[in-house]
Scaffold this motif. Structure first.
Motif, short mmCIF file in Angstrom:
data_model
loop_
_atom_site.label_atom_id
_atom_site.label_comp_id
_atom_site.label_asym_id
_atom_site.label_seq_id
_atom_site.Cartn_x
_atom_site.Cartn_y
_atom_site.Cartn_z
N LEU A 90 0.87 -1.17 0.00
CA LEU A 90 0.00 0.00 0.00
C LEU A 90 0.91 1.22 0.00
CD1 LEU A 90 -2.81 1.36 0.30
CD2 LEU A 90 -2.48 1.21 2.78
N LEU A 91 0.93 1.96 -1.11
CA LEU A 91 1.82 3.11 -1.25
C LEU A 91 1.15 4.34 -0.65
CD1 LEU A 91 2.93 2.49 -4.93
CD2 LEU A 91 4.30 2.10 -2.89
N LEU A 92 1.73 4.84 0.44
CA LEU A 92 1.17 5.97 1.16
C LEU A 92 2.29 6.98 1.40
CD1 LEU A 92 -1.11 7.39 2.62
CD2 LEU A 92 -0.79 5.84 4.55
N HIS A 93 2.77 7.57 0.33
CA HIS A 93 3.87 8.53 0.43
C HIS A 93 3.34 9.94 0.47
CE1 HIS A 93 7.96 6.57 -0.42
NE2 HIS A 93 7.14 5.61 -0.05
N THR A 94 3.68 10.65 1.51
CA THR A 94 3.38 12.06 1.62
C THR A 94 4.49 12.71 2.40
OG1 THR A 94 1.87 13.72 2.58
CG2 THR A 94 1.96 11.58 3.66
N THR A 95 4.86 13.91 2.02
CA THR A 95 5.88 14.59 2.82
C THR A 95 5.33 14.87 4.21
OG1 THR A 95 7.48 16.38 2.84
CG2 THR A 95 5.26 16.93 2.13
N THR A 96 6.20 15.19 5.12
CA THR A 96 5.82 15.27 6.53
C THR A 96 6.03 16.66 7.11
OG1 THR A 96 6.45 14.47 8.74
CG2 THR A 96 8.13 14.35 7.04
N PRO A 97 5.15 17.08 8.02
CA PRO A 97 5.38 18.34 8.73
C PRO A 97 6.68 18.34 9.53
CG PRO A 97 3.10 17.63 8.98
CD PRO A 97 3.82 16.50 8.32
N LEU A 98 7.20 17.14 9.85
CA LEU A 98 8.47 17.09 10.57
C LEU A 98 9.58 17.79 9.79
CD1 LEU A 98 8.51 13.40 11.86
CD2 LEU A 98 8.19 15.46 13.23
N LEU A 99 9.53 17.73 8.45
CA LEU A 99 10.54 18.36 7.61
C LEU A 99 10.13 19.75 7.13
CD1 LEU A 99 11.73 15.31 5.47
CD2 LEU A 99 12.79 16.30 7.51
N LYS A 100 8.98 20.22 7.60
CA LYS A 100 8.52 21.57 7.30
C LYS A 100 8.52 21.86 5.80
CE LYS A 100 9.91 23.39 11.81
NZ LYS A 100 8.54 23.48 12.32
N ALA A 101 8.01 20.90 5.03
CA ALA A 101 7.97 21.08 3.57
C ALA A 101 7.09 22.25 3.18
CB ALA A 101 7.47 19.79 2.92
N PHE A 102 5.94 22.39 3.83
CA PHE A 102 5.07 23.51 3.52
C PHE A 102 5.77 24.84 3.80
CE2 PHE A 102 2.14 26.76 5.08
CZ PHE A 102 1.40 26.99 3.94
#
Length: 590
Positions: free
Chosen positions: A72-84
């Motif tokens: 099950l591919l569930l790739h999303t960037t994370t708030p931990l890396l403050k991508a936004f």
């Protein structure tokens, strides 16, 4: 042609406003309070209890040779890396944002097969799923920047008996209890969603290819590489008089990685500036004190101010004059406003290497402007910034040379020791990096990691290294130092997956390269794939990995030598970005 979401305006913390345009998601982001509220609604837990529960029933999966569990591919960037925050900061400063959340979703489909299931919502992700024949569940929510926030909101609606696309995900998992959930990072939002899925499916546990919650939340950052300023200042006076290499080793032993895991790897001089619970004036003082330590202890003149929690080179300020206290204080005030720890780390004059036909040998000075960071696509030579990887819990074969645009990653070139030395690079540096990778793997298996709660929790990740000169007390000596710990899914996995597929298809060429570029607004993945097929030489493989128009694209190529793979990848990028008619494709539209 793929269409972004409608343009809108986003306000920043400091009151500034940015036009949110050209993105494939909106800019809605949950804060910690809303995430905690979702944990209560879905699980009846606070976030601390979520982490404990996930540690018991979400287990790391280490693939064995020949294994083929459905994913099950569930790739999303994370708030931990403050991508936004990085994308918003780029808009506010007039730079091109990356649309990180969209490209992480889109490129993840490349990891899948027709036996898997992928979750997403963006147009580039949907095109990739259709092109590769990977079954997909489109959750539809384009308002939220992070996919996990959209999933949690949909799970809440599901609990209210709404008919949501998550019903298909639940049924798919229930029918495949051996499935592996492939993640970008196991952050708290993902932990909440996975625990909710477990309840809905009735399964007792879930396997993921991600690191354990302890590794994902505590070690996927940079603030453990160097000691805090306070710890460094408190060193006994005799230690401060040691030769520079010995002083650097003594300082590293004061860092969190050594204190908690016993980890020792080569590093550059630098200090951690703590942010949590620290007011702005104290933060600025620590930055200035760190600058003074670099000057007085190591005779250094310049440094980089780096955020501990950011990825892809975001928010790095480089080539700072350590004597310019006014500039340092101004940058420190800006950094404090974002909210994460920072590092002040020695500035490197990177060793460089040519991956083309240039006559000059390795080791020439970097030709890119120092103000743009360590290298740029316009430079004929590239800085030597190798990365090594943990894959399935083991140190992966070889290394990759990173391609950089300023501080941003722009692809990888795979090298083994033979390929490294064929480029004229020093064998000792290669072996130093490989030994450091083994030390990192061993640290998360050692006795200290048991007390830390991270024992056996490192399954995947990448560590970046600098190879270059610092000057000052180190003179002209060539140094190798770890500069970034990316202990989550990473872009180089696309390169390694590409090499796996090349071998499966009988391609004998051992080397490979990926290149990241900005596709034109009217480019599609179908067009890119058609061009790659048309340019592939006999016995070689060229592929298009992902396409986010105007923001991010990736291609890959094999080669009999590292230089051949690099040249093919760059030629494919040139063809895909050239003006003129776009190649036609007979592939169906998503």
């Amino acid at each position: 042609m793929l269409s972004p979401v409608a343009a809108s305006v986003r306000s920043a913390r400091d009151g500034g406003k940015a036009r949110w345009e050209g993105f494939f998601t909106g800019h809605r982001v949950w804060d910690g309070t809303r995430v905690a509220e979702s944990a209560k609604r879905l699980l009846g837990m606070d976030t601390a209890a979520v982490a404990r529960a996930a540690g018991e029933v979400v287990r790391p999966y280490r693939a064995q040779p020949g294994s083929a569990a459905p994913s099950l591919l569930l790739h999303t960037t994370t708030p931990l890396l403050k991508a936004f925050d990085g994308d918003l900061a780029a808009l506010l400063s007039g730079q091109e944002p990356h649309d990180v959340t969209t490209y992480v979703e889109a490129r993840s489909v490349y990891l899948g097969t027709p036996d898997d299931l992928t979750l997403g919502r963006t147009a580039p992700w949907a095109e990739a799923a259709a092109l590769r024949g990977v079954p997909a569940v489109d959750i539809g929510d384009l308002d939220h920047y992070y996919l996990t926030h959209a999933l949690l909101l949909m799970a809440e609606a599901h609990e209210e008996r709404a008919d949501t696309p998550l019903r298909h995900v639940i049924d798919w998992l229930r029918d495949r209890p051996d499935a592996v959930v492939r993640l970008y990072a196991l952050d708290v939002e993902t932990q909440i969603f996975l625990l909710w899925l477990l309840r809905r499916t009735g399964l007792s546990e879930l396997a993921t290819d991600a690191n354990s919650p302890a590794v994902a939340t505590e070690w996927n950052r940079k603030n453990h590489i160097h000691p805090t300023v306070a710890a460094a200042r408190a060193m006994p006076a005799p230690a401060r008089e040691l030769p520079p290499e010995e002083l650097l080793a003594a300082e590293q032993r004061l860092g969190r990685a050594h204190q908690r895991l016993g980890l020792t790897v080569p590093v550059l001089p630098g200090y951690t500036i703590a942010r949590t619970g620290v007011d702005r004036d104290a933060f600025v003082t620590d930055v200035l004190d760190a600058a003074a330590l670099l000057r007085t202890r190591y005779g250094l003149a310049r440094a980089a101010l780096k955020p501990a929690d950011a990825g892809d080179g975001a928010r790095i300020v480089g080539n700072l004059d350590l004597a310019d206290t006014d500039r340092l204080a101004a940058e420190a005030r800006s950094a404090h406003a974002v909210g994460d720890d920072h590092l002040l780390e020695a500035w490197v004059t990177f060793l460089t290497v040519s991956l083309g036909d240039e006559e000059a040998g390795p080791g020439a000075p970097e030709t890119g402007s120092p103000e743009t960071g360590p290298g740029s696509p316009a430079a004929r030579r590239v800085p030597v910034v190798p990365s090594g990887h943990i894959r399935h819990g083991q140190v992966a074969e070889g290394l990759t040379l990173q391609m950089l645009d300023g501080y941003s990653w722009r692809g990888n070139d795979y090298v083994d020791e033979a390929g490294w030395t064929a480029l004229g690079l020093p064998p000792d540096a290669y072996r130093t990096v490989r030994a450091a990778l083994e030390s990192v793997r061993a640290a998360f298996q050692g006795p200290e990691s048991i007390a830390d709660g991270s024992h056996g929790g490192l399954v995947t990740g990448g560590i970046d290294f600098a190879v270059g000169r610092l000057g000052g007390a180190f003179g002209d000596r060539l140094l190798v130092g770890a500069i970034d710990f990316n202990l989550s899914a990473h872009g180089a996995e696309s390169l390694r997956t590409f090499r796996d597929r090349a071998r499966e298809q009988g391609v004998d060429e051992p080397y490979a390269a990926t290149r990241v570029f900005l596709p034109p607004a009217d480019r599609t993945l179908h067009q890119m794939a058609a061009t790659a097929r048309s340019m592939a030489a006999p016995g070689a493989l060229l592929e298009a990995v992902a396409c986010v128009p105007r923001r991010w694209g990736m291609v890959a190529a094999t080669g009999a030598e590292p230089t051949v793979a690099a040249a093919r990848a760059e030629a494919l990028v040139a063809a895909l970005t050239a003006p003129g008619p776009r190649p036609r494709s007979t592939e169906p539209r998503p």
